[in-house]
Design a protein around this motif. Sequence first.
Motif, mmCIF file in Angstrom:
data_model
loop_
_atom_site.group_PDB
_atom_site.id
_atom_site.type_symbol
_atom_site.label_atom_id
_atom_site.label_comp_id
_atom_site.label_asym_id
_atom_site.label_seq_id
_atom_site.Cartn_x
_atom_site.Cartn_y
_atom_site.Cartn_z
ATOM 1 N N HIS A 200 1.188 -1.153 0.021
ATOM 2 C CA HIS A 200 0.065 -0.099 0.294
ATOM 3 C C HIS A 200 0.698 0.989 -0.242
ATOM 4 O O HIS A 200 1.807 1.300 0.154
ATOM 5 C CB HIS A 200 -0.508 -0.171 1.490
ATOM 6 N N ASP B 298 3.457 2.276 3.315
ATOM 7 C CA ASP B 298 3.929 1.500 3.455
ATOM 8 C C ASP B 298 5.513 1.048 3.469
ATOM 9 O O ASP B 298 6.207 1.390 4.449
ATOM 10 C CB ASP B 298 3.652 0.380 3.235
ATOM 11 N N HIS C 231 -0.035 -7.820 2.357
ATOM 12 C CA HIS C 231 1.474 -7.320 2.942
ATOM 13 C C HIS C 231 1.815 -8.613 2.529
ATOM 14 O O HIS C 231 3.164 -9.467 1.713
ATOM 15 C CB HIS C 231 1.739 -7.430 4.190
HETATM 16 ZN ZN ZN Z 1 -0.161 -1.299 4.250
#
Ligand code: ZN
Length: 281
Positions: free
Chosen positions: A32, A35, A147
């Motif tokens: 994302h 991150d 993730h």
């Molecule tokens: Zn993330």
Amino acid sequence: MELNRKAVVFIPDGTEEGAALARTTHLAVSAHQDDIEFMAYAPIAECFGKQDRWFTGVVVTDGAGSPRSGLYADCSDEDMKAIRIVEQEKAAFVGGYSAQLLLAHPSSAVKSKEDGEGVVEELVSVFRAARPRYVYTHNLADKHETHVATALKVIKALRALSAEERPEKVYGCEVWRDLDWMCDEEKVFMDCGPHPNLMRSLSAVFDSQIIGGKRYDLAAEGRRLANATFSASHACDTYTALNYAMDLTPLMDEKTDIAAYITGYIERFRQAVEQTMRKFL
Ligand SMILES: [Zn+2]
């Protein structure tokens, strides 16, 4: 470099795309927007202001499903995608990145084993264009499924490269679950001390996520400060801010069993906990 038609390429200093990719030495791939700044500040700081090392960020998903409140409460998924692209571009500008790529895939595409959208192929094309020395992604013991799925796509892409095309090192970094639990001798220390002002500015641009209800900026900084202090009980603090990483380099070899490699860290942690206890039982 062949990217899908929704992908965005942002080059803060206006260098031509091929040259901006080719000068990359440190490359981070995250699920994302934000991150990268929370998990890979160390390489950003290491490259900041240097002419011989350059950081490039790659965000794989489109950020559509993010929580929202306050100023962003009425935003649609499409609005959020657009806002999060702008925020990521702000970070790339503040951090002096060589390039920022936003691949704009829905989370479901990243989590799909079949990989119908060709995420792995796209990452292969990015790695070939950038040829980084160091690659940073999520660690595989992270608790956020997107993730973990992103990191697995990264590993699959690295496995598709020839030995000469591969980076020297691949690191799995901390976001949704830190790596303090790893045995000390196996932790990779990522120094987040340089340019503390930059660190704060980078976290601060992600307003839609922070005002949306989560103080990621404070949490990420707090984790780094805690790591720096709690990394060694008998020594004075060597670092002022520290992130941990897991060395994922051996996973580029297709003969390495990915799950066994990661659970090996957990097993050694389990043994260390038991050993300490047994001394005093
Ligand atoms: Zn993330």
